[in-house]
Structures are given as structure tokens and as C-alpha cells.
Design a protein around this motif. Structure first.
Motif, PDB file in Angstrom:
ATOM      1  N   ILE A 158       0.761  -1.268   0.030  1.00 25.62           N
ATOM      2  CA  ILE A 158       0.019   0.046   0.038  1.00 25.62           C
ATOM      3  C   ILE A 158       0.882   1.133   0.008  1.00 25.62           C
ATOM      4  CG2 ILE A 158      -1.720   1.253   1.374  1.00 25.62           C
ATOM      5  CD1 ILE A 158      -2.953  -1.320   1.993  1.00 25.62           C
ATOM      6  N   GLY A 159       0.763   2.098  -1.031  1.00 25.36           N
ATOM      7  CA  GLY A 159       1.653   3.023  -1.441  1.00 25.36           C
ATOM      8  C   GLY A 159       1.063   4.406  -1.190  1.00 25.36           C
ATOM      9  N   LEU A 160       0.515   4.633  -0.029  1.00 22.50           N
ATOM     10  CA  LEU A 160      -0.080   5.879   0.071  1.00 22.50           C
ATOM     11  C   LEU A 160       0.783   6.811   0.779  1.00 22.50           C
ATOM     12  CD1 LEU A 160      -3.619   4.522   0.690  1.00 22.50           C
ATOM     13  CD2 LEU A 160      -2.912   5.380  -1.642  1.00 22.50           C
ATOM     14  N   GLN A 161       1.507   6.271   1.876  1.00 27.06           N
ATOM     15  CA  GLN A 161       2.377   6.965   2.741  1.00 27.06           C
ATOM     16  C   GLN A 161       3.309   6.007   3.591  1.00 27.06           C
ATOM     17  OE1 GLN A 161       2.142   7.533   6.531  1.00 27.06           O
ATOM     18  NE2 GLN A 161       3.457   9.361   6.551  1.00 27.06           N
ATOM     19  N   GLY A 162       4.659   6.446   4.055  1.00 22.66           N
ATOM     20  CA  GLY A 162       5.201   5.334   4.531  1.00 22.66           C
ATOM     21  C   GLY A 162       6.455   4.853   3.874  1.00 22.66           C
ATOM     22  N   ASP A 163       7.092   3.832   4.506  1.00 20.11           N
ATOM     23  CA  ASP A 163       8.180   3.266   3.972  1.00 20.11           C
ATOM     24  C   ASP A 163       7.929   2.350   2.698  1.00 20.11           C
ATOM     25  OD1 ASP A 163       7.335   1.769   5.835  1.00 20.11           O
ATOM     26  OD2 ASP A 163       9.207   1.252   6.739  1.00 20.11           O
ATOM     27  N   VAL A 164       7.330   2.769   1.747  1.00 19.06           N
ATOM     28  CA  VAL A 164       6.911   1.849   0.645  1.00 19.06           C
ATOM     29  C   VAL A 164       8.116   1.138  -0.163  1.00 19.06           C
ATOM     30  CG1 VAL A 164       5.132   1.507  -1.318  1.00 19.06           C
ATOM     31  CG2 VAL A 164       4.736   3.147   0.312  1.00 19.06           C
ATOM     32  N   SER A 165       8.698   1.942  -0.761  1.00 15.49           N
ATOM     33  CA  SER A 165       9.841   1.403  -1.648  1.00 15.49           C
ATOM     34  C   SER A 165      10.626   0.403  -0.684  1.00 15.49           C
ATOM     35  CB  SER A 165      10.864   2.486  -2.230  1.00 15.49           C
ATOM     36  OG  SER A 165      11.469   3.339  -1.039  1.00 15.49           O
ATOM     37  N   GLU A 166      11.151   0.475   0.371  1.00 15.12           N
ATOM     38  CA  GLU A 166      11.980  -0.657   1.197  1.00 15.12           C
ATOM     39  C   GLU A 166      10.991  -1.650   1.277  1.00 15.12           C
ATOM     40  OE1 GLU A 166      12.921   3.719   2.910  1.00 15.12           O
ATOM     41  OE2 GLU A 166      10.983   2.382   2.160  1.00 15.12           O
ATOM     42  N   HIS A 191      10.190  -2.894  12.031  1.00 11.01           N
ATOM     43  CA  HIS A 191      10.207  -2.648  10.541  1.00 11.01           C
ATOM     44  C   HIS A 191      11.308  -3.825   9.665  1.00 11.01           C
ATOM     45  CE1 HIS A 191       8.428   1.153  10.233  1.00 11.01           C
ATOM     46  NE2 HIS A 191       8.893   1.462  11.428  1.00 11.01           N
ATOM     47  N   PRO A 192      10.943  -4.872   9.577  1.00 16.73           N
ATOM     48  CA  PRO A 192      11.629  -5.991   8.693  1.00 16.73           C
ATOM     49  C   PRO A 192      12.535  -5.585   7.507  1.00 16.73           C
ATOM     50  CG  PRO A 192       9.418  -6.695   8.605  1.00 16.73           C
ATOM     51  CD  PRO A 192       9.558  -5.488   9.400  1.00 16.73           C
TER      52      PRO A 192
END
Length: 197
Positions: free
Chosen positions: A7-15, A179-180
């Protein structure tokens, strides 16, 4: 072919996208990992990751982008879903310290305390024991929520920091305080993707 949506709305998405791609590669499984922003991208989805970030913002944007009810329904129907940090908050049934009007998916029978570890400066790394691996995993805790209680026997602890539960599993759903995706270790993502295979 496996199709994982972060879910790419906010946060550490690319990681998470990078970690899931690497995990698929390590498992020898063909698949794709997508930046999930719209409801139509759920077509043919095999698994969903709800990343860390700011849970109030993620909740609001999931509703705005018509993802909230669809993800909730898919989770109830057995779609594998993993939430990390703010993602754990989003998956929980009860949230201490929630902001007014904030909505939660309620797929995990747990009570969590939002931002229980304090501010950004209180972030830390520590070895976490995993139920599915003998080697410790470096847990990265950033303004993390804390699991305060399991609300049913359906919830199974899968990760511990000393003797405290920091990760749980309930059927197709996994929730983690840490955060794995911020380590090079893909064991947690591989374990999660095992639910698809």
C-alpha cells in the motif's frame, strides 16, 4: 505468478517493495511487487503489505482511495496481509491513543498502544527472536506501537523482544511492531510470502 501489493499512500513503501522482491527471488518464486495506490490494482493480487508510516494518514488515504473496505474484505476472505509498525495499528481491533474518527481494519484480535515507545529519538534496534527461525533477527523499532494484549486464542505470537511479544499471526494476517524491511534480512518477508505459496 505471485503479485504482491505494498500500500503506497504514505510510509516506507519502496523498502518493502525491495524486500519483497528479494524474498521472492530467494524463494525462487516468479512474481511482481507493485506500489498499490488504487482499488483496480487489487485485481489478481496475491498478498498485501501495509507499511509503517503515520497510521492516521494511511487510514484516511485508504478510505479516500477506495482501498479500505476492499482490503478489509479481502483480509476476511483469507488474502495474506502483513502490517509493520503503523501497519500493525491499521490491522488491530483495539487501539489505545487513536485519533478521533480514525478507522482500523480490525483483522487482528490484538490491543495495541499507538506510539508506545515514545518519539522518533526513542527509536532503537534490538535482536528479536522469531518463532520460525533459530537465528535472531535485528528488529528496528521507530515510534513503534506496542502489543498490549491478545484478544482471542486465534492470535499466535511469532516474535519476541526478550519475553515481550512484538509480532503476531492470526491465520492469513501478520502484524509486527518493528520494521523488517529496514534490514537486509528477508526471513520475515519470506515467511509471510509462504502464505501465498
Amino acid at each position: 505468478m505471485v503479485k504482491v501489493g505494498v500500500i503506497g499512500l504514505q510510509g516506507d513503501v519502496s523498502e518493502h517493495i525491495d524486500a519483497a522482491k528479494k524474498a521472492l527471488e530467494n524463494l525462487g518464486v516468479p512474481g511482481e511487487v507493485i506500489w498499490l495506490r488504487k482499488q483496480e490494482q487489487l485485481e489478481g493480487i496475491s498478498a498485501v503489505i501495509v507499511p509503517g508510516g503515520e497510521s492516521t494518514t494511511i487510514s484516511r488515504l485508504m478510505v479516500k482511495n477506495d482501498l479500505f473496505e476492499s482490503i478489509k474484505k479481502l483480509g476476511r476472505e483469507g488474502l495474506p496481509i502483513m502490517g509493520t509498525c503503523a501497519g500493525l495499528i491499521m490491522l488491530s481491533k483495539e487501539v489505545i491513543g487513536a485519533t478521533s474518527g480514525q478507522r482500523f481494519l480490525g483483522l487482528l484480535d490484538v490491543r495495541v498502544n499507538r506510539n508506545a515507545y515514545g518519539r522518533q529519538v526513542d527509536s532503537f534496534e534490538a535482536p528479536v527472536k522469531l518463532a520460525f527461525s533459530n537465528e535472531p533477527f535485528i528488529g528496528v523499532f521507530i515510534r513503534a506501537p506496542r502489543i498490549m494484549g491478545l484478544l482471542s486464542g486465534r492470535v499466535k505470537p511469532i516474535a519476541w523482544l526478550d519475553d515481550r511479544i512484538v509480532g503476531v499471526e492470526q491465520g492469513n494476517v501478520i502484524g509486527l511492531e518493528f520494521h523488517p524491511e529496514l534490514t537486509d534480512d528477508t526471513r520475515v518477508h519470506e515467511y509471510f510470502l509462504g502464505k501465498v505459496l
